[in-house]
Design a protein around this motif. Sequence first.
Motif, PDB file in Angstrom:
ATOM      1  N   GLU A 281       1.507   7.131  -6.546  1.00 35.07           N
ATOM      2  CA  GLU A 281       0.486   8.159  -6.777  1.00 35.07           C
ATOM      3  C   GLU A 281       1.033   9.543  -6.442  1.00 35.07           C
ATOM      4  O   GLU A 281       0.762  10.515  -7.147  1.00 35.07           O
ATOM      5  CB  GLU A 281      -0.746   7.860  -5.926  1.00 35.07           C
ATOM      6  CG  GLU A 281      -1.886   8.824  -6.154  1.00 35.07           C
ATOM      7  CD  GLU A 281      -3.100   8.505  -5.304  1.00 35.07           C
ATOM      8  OE1 GLU A 281      -4.048   9.293  -5.351  1.00 35.07           O
ATOM      9  OE2 GLU A 281      -3.095   7.490  -4.588  1.00 35.07           O
TER      10      GLU A 281
ATOM     11  N   GLU B  57       0.832  -1.206   0.000  1.00 30.58           N
ATOM     12  CA  GLU B  57       0.000   0.000   0.000  1.00 30.58           C
ATOM     13  C   GLU B  57       0.867   1.257   0.000  1.00 30.58           C
ATOM     14  O   GLU B  57       0.563   2.232  -0.681  1.00 30.58           O
ATOM     15  CB  GLU B  57      -0.909  -0.011   1.231  1.00 30.58           C
ATOM     16  CG  GLU B  57      -1.878   1.140   1.288  1.00 30.58           C
ATOM     17  CD  GLU B  57      -2.756   1.084   2.522  1.00 30.58           C
ATOM     18  OE1 GLU B  57      -3.297   2.139   2.886  1.00 30.58           O
ATOM     19  OE2 GLU B  57      -2.898   0.000   3.117  1.00 30.58           O
TER      20      GLU B  57
ATOM     21  N   ALA C 156       2.146   1.882  -3.463  1.00 30.17           N
ATOM     22  CA  ALA C 156       1.105   2.441  -4.332  1.00 30.17           C
ATOM     23  C   ALA C 156       0.888   3.922  -4.035  1.00 30.17           C
ATOM     24  O   ALA C 156       0.740   4.739  -4.956  1.00 30.17           O
ATOM     25  CB  ALA C 156      -0.199   1.667  -4.147  1.00 30.17           C
TER      26      ALA C 156
END
Length: 138
Positions: free
Chosen positions: A52, A45, A48
Amino acid sequence: MAKRPQLTGRAAILAVVVCAIAMSLAYPVREYISLRRSISELRAERAAVEAEKQALLARDRQSRDPNWIKKTAKERLHYCGPGEKCYVVMEPQQGKEQKAVKQPVAVPPWYQTLWESVEAADKGTGRRAVTGKETVGQ
């Protein structure tokens, strides 16, 4: 000669101790495994979110570029700079006709078709349906 019992007192105590150790280690091992799984999920996570973040930073840098701003204003807002000649190209009328052709023809409900055929048969204006060798409705 006397036979020795197969399960001695010492063996029974050893079995109880081994079972107690196994039971006392089962919960911590299970928690350890679940925590390792949780850590790996959090790392994925985090990766990710970092990707982003990098994409948003690149977009922020791009939005500060004056050439990008002019290009976007021309594309999205149809902006025309001073001294430029701008033209608007209208879509041809064929596009509307093609959309109309693609729409399926509405089929009347079965009861309406049935009633119309009854009325036509009553008036004698109905057409004759041919099936195979014989003619229906003669």
